[in-house]
Design an enzyme around this catalytic site. Structure first.
Site, mmCIF file in Angstrom:
data_model
loop_
_atom_site.group_PDB
_atom_site.id
_atom_site.type_symbol
_atom_site.label_atom_id
_atom_site.label_comp_id
_atom_site.label_asym_id
_atom_site.label_seq_id
_atom_site.Cartn_x
_atom_site.Cartn_y
_atom_site.Cartn_z
ATOM 1 N N THR A 1 43.947 22.826 -68.826
ATOM 2 C CA THR A 1 45.448 22.894 -69.459
ATOM 3 C C THR A 1 45.169 22.580 -70.707
ATOM 4 O O THR A 1 46.039 23.123 -71.462
ATOM 5 C CB THR A 1 46.176 21.983 -68.531
ATOM 6 O OG1 THR A 1 46.048 22.034 -67.143
ATOM 7 C CG2 THR A 1 47.607 21.936 -69.092
ATOM 8 N N THR A 2 44.418 21.526 -71.016
ATOM 9 C CA THR A 2 44.308 21.045 -72.479
ATOM 10 C C THR A 2 43.780 22.121 -73.395
ATOM 11 O O THR A 2 44.162 21.965 -74.824
ATOM 12 C CB THR A 2 43.643 19.785 -72.438
ATOM 13 O OG1 THR A 2 44.034 18.791 -71.559
ATOM 14 C CG2 THR A 2 43.637 18.883 -73.686
ATOM 15 N N LYS B 1 39.522 16.990 -59.027
ATOM 16 C CA LYS B 1 40.189 16.388 -59.910
ATOM 17 C C LYS B 1 41.717 16.290 -59.467
ATOM 18 O O LYS B 1 42.479 17.018 -59.328
ATOM 19 C CB LYS B 1 40.357 17.142 -61.065
ATOM 20 C CG LYS B 1 40.994 16.586 -62.438
ATOM 21 C CD LYS B 1 41.225 17.802 -63.440
ATOM 22 C CE LYS B 1 42.027 16.892 -64.517
ATOM 23 N NZ LYS B 1 42.119 17.880 -65.814
#
Length: 300
Positions: free
Chosen positions: A48-49, A165
């Protein structure tokens, strides 16, 4: 590189862009060097980052190749291969595996979401197809669905399921997930503000946004915990809460890229629909960065 023993701080690395929004590979190599010099234990690309959802297949593979080549086997590299399409996730997983990543991060299907059995088969299909360790990604705030306990129990037994995660922010869910932690299945925090609580539940570390700007701090916090300095690790967590919260005062990765730009590490550039942050959030971010000594007060 064998990532079997990976623990500590895994950075969910940004993808730096130039002003024209093309990938800045020189900046990406500098970021990799920055992490290698500051103790980062592993690198996740295309999460996502990393803004992978706005990137082409070619860019994804070029970014992954750049990081794998620059790391040169010194720490594990995990490639994000998630998609809301099972076939697409399979294709991307096999492609990244071929490029030499050490592991994969696979997410629950977003937007179309699916039911419990569909989510199981979505993730299990990738686990069956690859031969590298895979991290399951639970982030219902982004995807609209979660990995149920039933599915986690089934999936955690798969030989290619290396870990979870956990980014729901729900400690009760994390405690349930911790029941499946073993020598072969690991728990990583996906939330920077509750790393120490998840470590206390048997977690192995964090896949971190915060580590983009403070890699040594995040690494050292995990090392303190692993070395038995629980109070020291907790104090580091608490001391950095305002910085962590400022990194999420707007949607990730907008603030962290603004922070990296303020630190002189990248150009502040995003792929639409992401947009530069509002002034109020920017002021809060810069104040937190200055407070932690990451930028000078004069540059706020």
């Amino acid at each position: 590189m064998d990532m079997t023993g990976l623990s500590g701080s895994v950075v969910a690395i940004v993808t730096p862009f130039k002003e024209d929004r093309g990938v800045d590979f020189e900046a990406l190599e500098r970021l990799v060097d920055f992490h290698l010099a500051n103790g980062t234990d592993g690198i996740l690309v295309l999460g996502t980052t990393g803004e992978s959802s706005t990137m082409t297949d070619r860019e994804d593979y070029e970014v992954a190749t750049c990081v794998v080549d620059r790391v040169a086997g010194r720490i594990p590299v995990i490639g994000g291969s998630g998609s809301n399409s099972t076939d697409e996730s399979l294709r991307k997983s096999l492609g990244l595996q071929k490029l030499g990543v050490d592991g994969l991060l696979i997410i629950t299907p977003y937007y179309n979401k699916s039911n419990e059995e569909g989510i199981y088969h979505h993730l299990n299909s990738v686990l069956d197809a690859v031969n590298v360790p895979c991290v399951l990604y639970n982030i219902p705030g982004r995807t609209g669905c979660s990995i149920s306990e039933k599915n986690l129990a089934r999936l955690s037994r798969h030989p290619n399921a290396w870990g979870l995660k956990e980014a729901s922010g729900n400690i009760a869910y994390a405690a349930t997930a911790a029941r499946y932690v073993s020598e072969d299945f690991h728990l990583f925090s996906g939330n920077d503000d509750i790393v120490v609580p998840l470590l206390s539940l048997g977690g192995s570390g964090v896949i971190s946004v915060w580590a983009n700007i403070a890699p040594k701090t995040v690494h050292d916090m995990c090392v303190r915990w692993q070395g038995g300095d629980v109070r020291g690790a907790l104090q580091m967590q608490l001391d950095n809460l305002e910085l962590i919260h400022s990194l999420f005062c707007e949607v990730n990765p907008i603030p962290v890229k603004a922070a990296l730009a303020a630190m002189g590490l990248i150009t502040e550039s995003y792929r639409p629909p992401l947009w530069p942050m509002a002034q109020t959030g920017r002021e809060r971010l810069y104040e937190a960065l200055a407070d932690r000594g990451l930028i000078s007060a004069e540059s706020e």
